[in-house]
Every structure is written in C-alpha cells, then in structure tokens.
Scaffold this motif. Structure first.
Motif, PDB file in Angstrom:
ATOM      1  N   TYR A  64       0.855  -1.171   0.000  1.00 56.92           N
ATOM      2  CA  TYR A  64       0.000   0.000   0.000  1.00 56.92           C
ATOM      3  C   TYR A  64       0.902   1.236   0.000  1.00 56.92           C
ATOM      4  O   TYR A  64       2.057   1.165   0.410  1.00 56.92           O
ATOM      5  CB  TYR A  64      -0.881   0.042   1.269  1.00 56.92           C
ATOM      6  CG  TYR A  64      -2.101  -0.860   1.237  1.00 56.92           C
ATOM      7  CD1 TYR A  64      -1.991  -2.230   1.463  1.00 56.92           C
ATOM      8  CD2 TYR A  64      -3.373  -0.339   1.009  1.00 56.92           C
ATOM      9  CE1 TYR A  64      -3.118  -3.046   1.437  1.00 56.92           C
ATOM     10  CE2 TYR A  64      -4.504  -1.152   0.989  1.00 56.92           C
ATOM     11  CZ  TYR A  64      -4.356  -2.502   1.205  1.00 56.92           C
ATOM     12  OH  TYR A  64      -5.468  -3.313   1.191  1.00 56.92           O
TER      13      TYR A  64
ATOM     14  N   GLN B 112       0.923   5.364   1.235  1.00 53.12           N
ATOM     15  CA  GLN B 112       0.239   6.376   2.035  1.00 53.12           C
ATOM     16  C   GLN B 112       0.873   7.735   1.803  1.00 53.12           C
ATOM     17  O   GLN B 112       2.006   7.986   2.232  1.00 53.12           O
ATOM     18  CB  GLN B 112       0.285   6.010   3.526  1.00 53.12           C
ATOM     19  CG  GLN B 112      -0.546   6.926   4.403  1.00 53.12           C
ATOM     20  CD  GLN B 112      -0.634   6.433   5.841  1.00 53.12           C
ATOM     21  OE1 GLN B 112       0.152   5.595   6.279  1.00 53.12           O
ATOM     22  NE2 GLN B 112      -1.598   6.938   6.594  1.00 53.12           N
TER      23      GLN B 112
ATOM     24  N   GLN C  54      -3.304  11.308   3.984  1.00 50.70           N
ATOM     25  CA  GLN C  54      -4.266  10.399   3.355  1.00 50.70           C
ATOM     26  C   GLN C  54      -4.205   9.019   3.985  1.00 50.70           C
ATOM     27  O   GLN C  54      -3.248   8.674   4.683  1.00 50.70           O
ATOM     28  CB  GLN C  54      -3.973  10.275   1.857  1.00 50.70           C
ATOM     29  CG  GLN C  54      -4.032  11.593   1.105  1.00 50.70           C
ATOM     30  CD  GLN C  54      -5.421  12.185   1.124  1.00 50.70           C
ATOM     31  OE1 GLN C  54      -6.426  11.483   0.982  1.00 50.70           O
ATOM     32  NE2 GLN C  54      -5.498  13.491   1.326  1.00 50.70           N
ATOM     33  N   GLY C  55      -5.227   8.235   3.719  1.00 53.34           N
ATOM     34  CA  GLY C  55      -5.184   6.837   4.113  1.00 53.34           C
ATOM     35  C   GLY C  55      -4.387   6.032   3.112  1.00 53.34           C
ATOM     36  O   GLY C  55      -4.134   6.484   1.998  1.00 53.34           O
ATOM     37  N   PRO C  56      -3.977   4.843   3.492  1.00 53.22           N
ATOM     38  CA  PRO C  56      -3.234   3.987   2.561  1.00 53.22           C
ATOM     39  C   PRO C  56      -4.057   3.633   1.327  1.00 53.22           C
ATOM     40  O   PRO C  56      -5.272   3.462   1.417  1.00 53.22           O
ATOM     41  CB  PRO C  56      -2.940   2.732   3.397  1.00 53.22           C
ATOM     42  CG  PRO C  56      -3.025   3.185   4.821  1.00 53.22           C
ATOM     43  CD  PRO C  56      -4.080   4.242   4.832  1.00 53.22           C
TER      44      PRO C  56
END
Lengths: 114, 114
Positions: A35, A37, A41-43
């Motif tokens: 992922y 990030q 922000q979110g992943p």
C-alpha cells in the motif's frame, strides 16, 4: 514473534533514479500486500501477492512501478525513473490466506524524491 | 463507485468520556468493514472487523463498532477514553472478496485530553 520488516525505513533519492524497497513478511503468511500512504491520506492499495504470483496489481499507478516475490516470502517493490509525486510512505502488509484474517503492517519506508 | 468517508479530521474528547469516530461507506454487496489504528511512529494495527452477524462488534483495547446497514455506517466507539487512545484511526471497507483489498478513509485523529 517477529512482525513485518521493511527496509530501508527512509530513502531519499533524486528525480529520475531507480529505487528498491524491501518487505520481509511474517513467517507463514502467504498473502502479501503493498500500500502507499501519501501525506494526510489513508493507505492506497497497490498490489497483492498470493504466494509468488501477483494476483492483483490493479493499484500500481503506471509501468514505472513493479513488484516481485520470487520465493513466496520476501518482496521487493521497484520504482524506475522516480518522480517527485512518488514521495510517500510505502507500506507492506502480510496476512494468512483468507480475507477474514487481518493485515499485519510493517512500519513502512518513507520515500522522498528530490 | 465504492468509497468511504470519515467526516471528522479530528475528534477531541476528555479522558473518561465516551468517544465516537464516524465512518460511512458505499460498497456493493454485503460489506466487510475494518477499523485500523496508527499510533505515532508505529505501523498500522488491526482494531476490529465486521463480517456478518451481530451489528455490534468488539475489538482490541475496549473499542467496539456498530454496523448500521440502513445508514451505511460503521462508527467506532469506546465507553471511556484513555489518553493512550490518542492516535490516527482509519475505517476500511473491503473492496474485493477473497483477499484484503481495502479502501481506507482519510483517517480521523483522536486526541484524548487528561
């Protein structure tokens, strides 16, 4: 026991250079994920491996990004011709095979492209 | 399009008071929903999940979450907040069946004051 290990913890590189980020998952976890990030922000999902094969690479932003997991354990995320927009924290996670099993995340690699 | 929203950037609460961190989602089919927490200088950690069954699910550190299908919400709650609960919380619906392809919200920072 040991958790997910990511190296390096920080990487600073110049625009246009090539970088490799390494992930060592929890022993016995067949599923491995990358992922990304970005700040604030979110992943965001990049790629999922089941064993040695990339079962879903739909989150890779473009063909400069590539990931491998040749022996079904350690994985390497490779970024060619880095751009300043690639700067982010790259997170690796592993889990047992099924989606009921939660993700175990590493501490991430903070990539800065200057 | 599938999405998740965490409407509050930050939630402030006094120690000992109840807390709620909000999450709403838009996903197709029956949702699988997760909460993850990110403590300073540490990796993301699994907190709890909803797969099916009882709408109130219990997780780690005394947290619980309530699934509401009609309101498409999955709010995180705790009856009595601790200063050590201060962290960044992410709501994450599952995008695909069979593996952990999650869509993360932008995160809500919880600040618990003594």
């Amino acid at each position: 026991g040991a958790g997910v290990s990511q190296t390096p913890s920080n990487k600073v590189t110049e625009k246009g250079k090539y970088v490799e980020l390494r992930c060592d998952p929890i022993s016995g976890h067949t599923a491995l994920y990358w992922y990304r990030q970005s700040l604030g922000q979110g992943p965001e999902f990049l790629i999922y491996f089941q064993g040695t094969g990339a079962a879903d690479d739909s989150g890779l932003p473009n063909d400069r990004f590539f990931a491998v997991r040749p022996e079904g354990s350690v994985s390497t995320l490779k970024i060619q011709r880095t751009e300043r927009g690639d700067s982010a924290v790259y997170l690796c996670a592993s889990s047992l095979m099924d989606h009921n099993s939660p993700l175990h995340f590493g501490n991430g690699t903070r990539l800065t492209v200057t | 399009a599938q999405s998740v929203a965490q409407p509050e950037d930050q939630v402030n609460v006094a120690e000992g008071n109840p807390l709620t961190v909000k999450c709403t989602y838009s996903v197709s089919g029956n949702p699988y929903l997760f909460w993850y927490v990110q403590y300073p200088n540490r990796g993301l950690q699994f907190l709890l999940k909803y797969i099916t069954g009882d709408n109130l699910v219990k997780g780690s550190y005394g947290f619980e979450a309530e699934f509401n299908k009609s309101q498409t919400s999955f709010h995180l709650k705790k009856p009595s907040a601790l200063v050590s609960d201060s962290a960044l919380y992410f709501c994450a619906p599952l995008l695909s069946g069979g593996y952990n392809k999650l869509i993360f919200g932008a995160g809500t920072r919880l600040a618990v004051h003594p």
